[in-house]
Design a protein around this motif. Structure first.
Motif, short mmCIF file in Angstrom:
data_model
loop_
_atom_site.label_atom_id
_atom_site.label_comp_id
_atom_site.label_asym_id
_atom_site.label_seq_id
_atom_site.Cartn_x
_atom_site.Cartn_y
_atom_site.Cartn_z
N ASN A 82 0.82 -1.21 0.00
CA ASN A 82 0.00 0.00 0.00
C ASN A 82 0.86 1.26 0.00
OD1 ASN A 82 -2.10 -1.97 0.49
ND2 ASN A 82 -3.35 -0.29 1.25
N ASP A 86 0.81 3.95 -3.01
CA ASP A 86 0.55 5.37 -2.77
C ASP A 86 1.59 6.23 -3.47
OD1 ASP A 86 -1.01 7.36 -0.78
OD2 ASP A 86 1.11 7.90 -0.83
N ARG A 101 -7.31 9.57 -2.09
CA ARG A 101 -7.62 9.28 -0.68
C ARG A 101 -7.38 7.80 -0.41
NH1 ARG A 101 -13.58 10.66 0.06
NH2 ARG A 101 -13.68 10.19 -2.17
N SER A 102 -7.16 7.47 0.84
CA SER A 102 -6.95 6.08 1.21
C SER A 102 -8.05 5.61 2.15
CB SER A 102 -5.58 5.89 1.89
OG SER A 102 -5.49 6.71 3.03
N GLU A 103 -8.24 4.28 2.19
CA GLU A 103 -9.24 3.65 3.07
C GLU A 103 -10.61 4.30 2.87
OE1 GLU A 103 -8.54 0.98 4.83
OE2 GLU A 103 -6.45 1.03 4.23
N ASP A 112 -8.75 0.34 -0.79
CA ASP A 112 -7.49 0.95 -0.36
C ASP A 112 -7.34 2.40 -0.80
OD1 ASP A 112 -6.39 -1.28 1.05
OD2 ASP A 112 -5.92 -2.23 -0.86
N PHE A 113 -7.79 2.69 -2.03
CA PHE A 113 -7.64 4.05 -2.55
C PHE A 113 -8.86 4.47 -3.36
CE2 PHE A 113 -3.26 2.52 -2.13
CZ PHE A 113 -2.70 3.55 -1.39
#
Length: 224
Positions: A82, A86, A101-103, A112-113
């Motif tokens: 991850n 990113d 953005r994540s999560e 995850d994104f």
């Protein structure tokens, strides 16, 4: 962030979370940052790299993060894919994106994104890959109901007009291709093919790996 890493020799793994490693002639207990089976990697006597924990009061002083399999160095940190993804996305791996953005939750799935490409919101799920034989990689190394749920959620998102991606981050370099591990998890293989048919983009990348870093390198063919 700079981390401190030491080399050791793997001894045995009594459970998914810890391993016994010889470091500097002393047998120590290390936290394993990958709860997968990893039996083909963690063979007695294997050369491993362990990160020294930043918190000196932690119960285990080391985290096992990488292992040599023959002449191939493989990252084993389940958090590394991850982080690498990113950096790759921010560096233009999928072209120009905005609003990364994540999560991110969508309905009953957490991906995850999330990001935007050409005005279209997209979701991306990362899967770290450590299973390899003769340069051919497979995922998963154990049945994953969570992985199947992610794939079905991405397929549903496409039907709703979103973009959707699965990114297999292969935690090593110099591999031929990746395929779903139907022998271990036929449900995942079917869900992956169904997702591709629904319009989910199935991508795989390999990584340059050192004892203390992992960076996405090149796209790798996915054989469905």
């Amino acid at each position: 962030m700079t981390i401190s890493v030491v080399e050791g020799r793997f001894l045995h793994r009594p459970n998914r979370f810890i391993a016994h490693v010889e470091i500097g002639g002393e047998e120590v207990v290390c936290h394993v940052k990958n709860t997968g089976r990893c039996k083909e990697l963690l063979a007695p006597g294997a050369r491993v790299y362990c990160e020294i924990a930043a918190n000196p009061n932690r119960k285990t002083r080391y985290d096992l993060i990488a292992v040599w399999k023959g002449d191939r160095l493989i990252n084993m940190d389940s958090q590394a894919p991850n982080k690498a993804a990113d950096e790759w996305l921010r560096g233009g791996g999928l072209g120009t994106i905005t609003d990364l953005r994540s999560e991110v939750f969508h309905k009953d799935s957490r991906f995850d994104f999330s990001f935007t490409i050409d005005g279209r919101q997209c979701f991306l799920e990362v899967k770290g890959v450590t299973l390899e034989k003769d340069g051919i990689c497979a995922f998963p190394d154990a049945p994953t109901l969570r992985g199947v749920k992610h794939l079905r959620g991405l397929a549903e998102a496409v039907k709703e007009g979103y973009g959707a991606y699965v990114l297999f981050v292969i935690q090593m370099t110099d591999v031929a291709y990746l395929h779903p591990n139907d022998a271990t998890d036929p449900d995942f293989g079917k869900a992956l093919r169904d997702a591709a048919a629904a319009g989910v983009s199935i991508l795989a990348v390999d990584c340059d790996v050192t004892e203390d870093s992992m960076t996405i390198k090149d796209f790798v063919e996915v054989m469905l």
